[in-house]
Write an enzyme that holds these catalytic residues in place. Structure first.
Site, PDB file in Angstrom:
ATOM      1  N   SER A  13       0.868  -1.176   0.000  1.00 16.90           N
ATOM      2  CA  SER A  13       0.000   0.000   0.000  1.00 16.90           C
ATOM      3  C   SER A  13       0.907   1.228   0.000  1.00 16.90           C
ATOM      4  O   SER A  13       2.097   1.122   0.330  1.00 16.90           O
ATOM      5  CB  SER A  13      -0.902  -0.004   1.232  1.00 16.90           C
ATOM      6  OG  SER A  13      -0.139  -0.151   2.410  1.00 16.90           O
ATOM      7  N   GLU A  15       1.173   5.486   1.071  1.00 10.05           N
ATOM      8  CA  GLU A  15       0.588   6.604   1.821  1.00 10.05           C
ATOM      9  C   GLU A  15       0.911   7.907   1.093  1.00 10.05           C
ATOM     10  O   GLU A  15       2.041   8.121   0.666  1.00 10.05           O
ATOM     11  CB  GLU A  15       1.182   6.624   3.238  1.00 10.05           C
ATOM     12  CG  GLU A  15       0.645   7.780   4.070  1.00 10.05           C
ATOM     13  CD  GLU A  15       0.931   7.623   5.559  1.00 10.05           C
ATOM     14  OE1 GLU A  15       0.827   6.497   6.083  1.00 10.05           O
ATOM     15  OE2 GLU A  15       1.275   8.644   6.182  1.00 10.05           O
ATOM     16  N   ASP A 107      -2.158  14.666  16.630  1.00  5.01           N
ATOM     17  CA  ASP A 107      -1.231  15.423  17.483  1.00  5.01           C
ATOM     18  C   ASP A 107      -1.905  16.682  17.991  1.00  5.01           C
ATOM     19  O   ASP A 107      -2.790  17.228  17.336  1.00  5.01           O
ATOM     20  CB  ASP A 107       0.013  15.812  16.675  1.00  5.01           C
ATOM     21  CG  ASP A 107       0.929  14.612  16.488  1.00  5.01           C
ATOM     22  OD1 ASP A 107       1.102  13.851  17.462  1.00  5.01           O
ATOM     23  OD2 ASP A 107       1.452  14.438  15.379  1.00  5.01           O
ATOM     24  N   PHE A 216      12.679  13.768  10.258  1.00  2.00           N
ATOM     25  CA  PHE A 216      12.001  12.524  10.629  1.00  2.00           C
ATOM     26  C   PHE A 216      12.272  12.165  12.093  1.00  2.00           C
ATOM     27  O   PHE A 216      11.389  11.702  12.795  1.00  2.00           O
ATOM     28  CB  PHE A 216      12.447  11.379   9.731  1.00  2.00           C
ATOM     29  CG  PHE A 216      11.995  11.546   8.310  1.00  2.00           C
ATOM     30  CD1 PHE A 216      10.856  12.286   8.018  1.00  2.00           C
ATOM     31  CD2 PHE A 216      12.691  10.987   7.266  1.00  2.00           C
ATOM     32  CE1 PHE A 216      10.425  12.453   6.727  1.00  2.00           C
ATOM     33  CE2 PHE A 216      12.277  11.143   5.962  1.00  2.00           C
ATOM     34  CZ  PHE A 216      11.138  11.887   5.695  1.00  2.00           C
ATOM     35  N   HIS A 265       3.701  -1.016   3.930  1.00  2.00           N
ATOM     36  CA  HIS A 265       2.979   0.243   3.746  1.00  2.00           C
ATOM     37  C   HIS A 265       4.053   1.290   3.437  1.00  2.00           C
ATOM     38  O   HIS A 265       4.851   1.646   4.300  1.00  2.00           O
ATOM     39  CB  HIS A 265       2.210   0.594   5.028  1.00  2.00           C
ATOM     40  CG  HIS A 265       1.392   1.847   4.911  1.00  2.00           C
ATOM     41  ND1 HIS A 265       0.363   1.977   3.995  1.00  2.00           N
ATOM     42  CD2 HIS A 265       1.449   3.033   5.578  1.00  2.00           C
ATOM     43  CE1 HIS A 265      -0.185   3.179   4.114  1.00  2.00           C
ATOM     44  NE2 HIS A 265       0.457   3.837   5.053  1.00  2.00           N
TER      45      HIS A 265
HETATM   46  C1  LIG Z   1       0.767   5.148  10.002  1.00  2.00           C
HETATM   47  C2  LIG Z   1       0.532   6.496  10.640  1.00  2.00           C
HETATM   48  C3  LIG Z   1      -0.251   7.444   9.976  1.00  2.00           C
HETATM   49  C4  LIG Z   1      -0.527   8.679  10.571  1.00  2.00           C
HETATM   50  N1  LIG Z   1      -1.305   9.601   9.891  1.00  2.00           N
HETATM   51  C5  LIG Z   1      -1.619  10.779  10.458  1.00  2.00           C
HETATM   52  C6  LIG Z   1      -2.490  11.709   9.801  1.00  2.00           C
HETATM   53  O1  LIG Z   1      -2.947  11.461   8.696  1.00  2.00           O
HETATM   54  N2  LIG Z   1      -2.796  12.870  10.429  1.00  2.00           N
HETATM   55  C7  LIG Z   1      -2.286  13.169  11.672  1.00  2.00           C
HETATM   56  O2  LIG Z   1      -2.605  14.248  12.204  1.00  2.00           O
HETATM   57  N3  LIG Z   1      -1.462  12.320  12.324  1.00  2.00           N
HETATM   58  C8  LIG Z   1      -1.104  11.129  11.753  1.00  2.00           C
HETATM   59  N4  LIG Z   1      -0.274  10.253  12.413  1.00  2.00           N
HETATM   60  C9  LIG Z   1       0.347  10.669  13.678  1.00  2.00           C
HETATM   61  C10 LIG Z   1      -0.540  10.422  14.900  1.00  2.00           C
HETATM   62  O3  LIG Z   1      -1.698  11.216  14.833  1.00  2.00           O
HETATM   63  C11 LIG Z   1       0.287  10.795  16.135  1.00  2.00           C
HETATM   64  O4  LIG Z   1       1.339   9.901  16.312  1.00  2.00           O
HETATM   65  C12 LIG Z   1      -0.505  10.979  17.416  1.00  2.00           C
HETATM   66  O5  LIG Z   1       0.334  11.644  18.376  1.00  2.00           O
HETATM   67  C13 LIG Z   1      -0.965   9.683  18.065  1.00  2.00           C
HETATM   68  O6  LIG Z   1      -2.000   9.110  17.383  1.00  2.00           O
HETATM   69  P1  LIG Z   1      -2.470   7.614  17.782  1.00  2.00           P
HETATM   70  O7  LIG Z   1      -3.662   7.324  17.006  1.00  2.00           O
HETATM   71  O8  LIG Z   1      -1.340   6.679  17.696  1.00  2.00           O
HETATM   72  O9  LIG Z   1      -2.863   7.889  19.324  1.00  2.00           O
HETATM   73  P2  LIG Z   1      -3.113   6.947  20.566  1.00  2.00           P
HETATM   74  O10 LIG Z   1      -3.193   5.516  20.188  1.00  2.00           O
HETATM   75  O11 LIG Z   1      -4.242   7.547  21.299  1.00  2.00           O
HETATM   76  O12 LIG Z   1      -1.757   7.125  21.387  1.00  2.00           O
HETATM   77  C14 LIG Z   1      -1.276   8.422  21.755  1.00  2.00           C
HETATM   78  C15 LIG Z   1      -0.489   8.321  23.059  1.00  2.00           C
HETATM   79  O13 LIG Z   1      -1.375   8.035  24.149  1.00  2.00           O
HETATM   80  C16 LIG Z   1      -1.081   6.783  24.757  1.00  2.00           C
HETATM   81  N5  LIG Z   1      -2.384   6.103  24.937  1.00  2.00           N
HETATM   82  C17 LIG Z   1      -3.153   5.526  23.965  1.00  2.00           C
HETATM   83  N6  LIG Z   1      -4.300   5.064  24.490  1.00  2.00           N
HETATM   84  C18 LIG Z   1      -4.278   5.359  25.804  1.00  2.00           C
HETATM   85  C19 LIG Z   1      -5.200   5.166  26.871  1.00  2.00           C
HETATM   86  N7  LIG Z   1      -6.380   4.578  26.667  1.00  2.00           N
HETATM   87  N8  LIG Z   1      -4.856   5.616  28.121  1.00  2.00           N
HETATM   88  C20 LIG Z   1      -3.670   6.238  28.333  1.00  2.00           C
HETATM   89  N9  LIG Z   1      -2.755   6.459  27.342  1.00  2.00           N
HETATM   90  C21 LIG Z   1      -3.054   6.033  26.103  1.00  2.00           C
HETATM   91  C22 LIG Z   1      -0.178   6.038  23.783  1.00  2.00           C
HETATM   92  O14 LIG Z   1       0.719   5.164  24.450  1.00  2.00           O
HETATM   93  C23 LIG Z   1       0.543   7.193  23.078  1.00  2.00           C
HETATM   94  O15 LIG Z   1       1.633   7.636  23.841  1.00  2.00           O
HETATM   95  C24 LIG Z   1       0.029   9.003  11.848  1.00  2.00           C
HETATM   96  C25 LIG Z   1       0.848   8.050  12.501  1.00  2.00           C
HETATM   97  C26 LIG Z   1       1.089   6.817  11.916  1.00  2.00           C
HETATM   98  C27 LIG Z   1       1.964   5.818  12.639  1.00  2.00           C
END
Ligand SMILES: Cc1cc2nc3c(=O)[nH]c(=O)nc-3n(C[C@H](O)[C@H](O)[C@H](O)COP(=O)(O)OP(=O)(O)OC[C@H]3O[C@@H](n4cnc5c(N)ncnc54)[C@H](O)[C@@H]3O)c2cc1C
Length: 283
Positions: A13, A15, A107, A216, A265
């Site tokens: 895939s 991105e 973020d 990065f 990916h």
């Molecule tokens: C493949 C990929 C694509 C991405 N694409 C985008 C994009 O299109 N747009 C964008 O804005 N960002 C994108 N990101 C970045 C992402 O939004 C950031 O890394 C963000 O800070 C965390 O998102 P997450 O969904 O991993 O969050 P979460 O899974 O919520 O994790 C965030 C933090 O909180 C902690 N955490 C998670 N769940 C809990 C809980 N229930 N209780 C306590 N702590 C918890 C985790 O350990 C982590 O430190 C992407 C990242 C990746 C890997």
């Protein structure tokens, strides 16, 4: 999309991000047309910080399906919106046939350090996954971090949180890019030890310029192995730099494939050359 079916055979895939200009979009479609030769299972479209590109993300995803006949997967974050607004956006996505989602927390805005959810919003991606599942009609992937998420207190904590996203109903993990395969294998092993066996698809990024190195590392905390960093920094021309980054990525991909990964990916950065060279060598 049924991720189990997708990864029953090896699948790639790509991105991409929504270009800022019409010319950027024309050139993106040229690049994607060239990448069609790899028969991608899907093309994922990023979602700008705070949902700033939502319309562009959705529009581009629809164009990918219509013009290229490739399944689009939309990234979707819960930054800045409460549950009722998120529901509206998800309904819009569904009406437009966009039912494959990478569910992310996102973020915090640039000027703030902490992620502060709106009162009726979500604090973490696992809550968004559960919400999407409660609406129904979507397939859901989530993000994983081989070197742990930068804000996580520890690798183990982060794996536990990743498990919560799977327990909430996510079917597939797409990883942050990484440059040492041992980090990826450590994540897969840690998940397996918790009984998690969904596809964990490695995010692959060939470094093609020196300026990307710090960028990065800043963005993801990904460690560039010292030997690779030195070779990149002492390369004589931009072409040499790209060749070194691509060669490293090819070595990573070969090793991952030999060790049974189900797909790659590829972080294309909207260009086909580097990721195309990697896949031409590896597949
Ligand atoms: C493949 C990929 C694509 C991405 N694409 C985008 C994009 O299109 N747009 C964008 O804005 N960002 C994108 N990101 C970045 C992402 O939004 C950031 O890394 C963000 O800070 C965390 O998102 P997450 O969904 O991993 O969050 P979460 O899974 O919520 O994790 C965030 C933090 O909180 C902690 N955490 C998670 N769940 C809990 C809980 N229930 N209780 C306590 N702590 C918890 C985790 O350990 C982590 O430190 C992407 C990242 C990746 C890997």
């Amino acid at each position: 999309m049924n991720f189990k079916d997708v990864y029953s055979a090896f699948a790639v895939s790509f991105e991409i991000f929504p270009p800022k200009t019409p010319d950027g979009e024309i050139s993106l479609f040229d690049e994607l047309t060239s990448l069609k030769r790899f028969n991608p299972a899907f093309i994922s479209v990023t979602y700008g910080a705070g949902g700033s590109t939502r319309d562009k993300t959705f529009d581009l995803a629809v164009k990918i399906r219509e013009r290229l006949s490739i399944t689009p997967l939309i990234h979707f974050t819960c930054v800045g919106s409460g549950a009722p607004v998120i529901r509206q956006h998800l309904e819009t996505a569904k009406q437009r046939g966009l039912t494959d989602i990478l569910a992310l927390r996102g973020d915090p805005p640039r000027d703030s350090v902490d992620f502060i959810p709106p009162p009726d919003g979500f604090s973490h991606a696992n809550e968004l996954v559960a919400f999407i599942r409660s609406i129904g009609g979507f397939s859901v992937a989530v993000a994983g971090y081989p070197e742990k998420h930068p804000q996580a207190a520890s690798f183990d904590d982060d794996v536990e949180h990743l498990k919560m996203k799977i327990d909430a109903g996510a079917e597939c993990i797409l990883t942050q890019f990484f440059f040492r395969n041992e980090d990826y294998f450590r994540l897969v092993d840690a998940l397996a030890s918790k009984g998690i066996h969904v596809p964990v698809i490695p995010g692959m990024l060939p470094i093609t310029s020196v300026s990307q190195i710090e960028k990065f590392a800043d963005l993801s905390g990904a460690v560039i192995p010292p030997g690779l960093k030195e070779r990149l920094l002492t390369s004589k021309t931009p072409d040499d730099t790209a060749a070194i980054g691509i060669e490293h990525c090819i070595r990573q991909c070969r090793d991952l494939k030999k060790n049974g990964v189900k797909g790659f990916h590829m972080y294309s950065l909207n260009k086909s050359k580097a990721v195309g060279e990697v896949l031409d060598s590896v597949l």
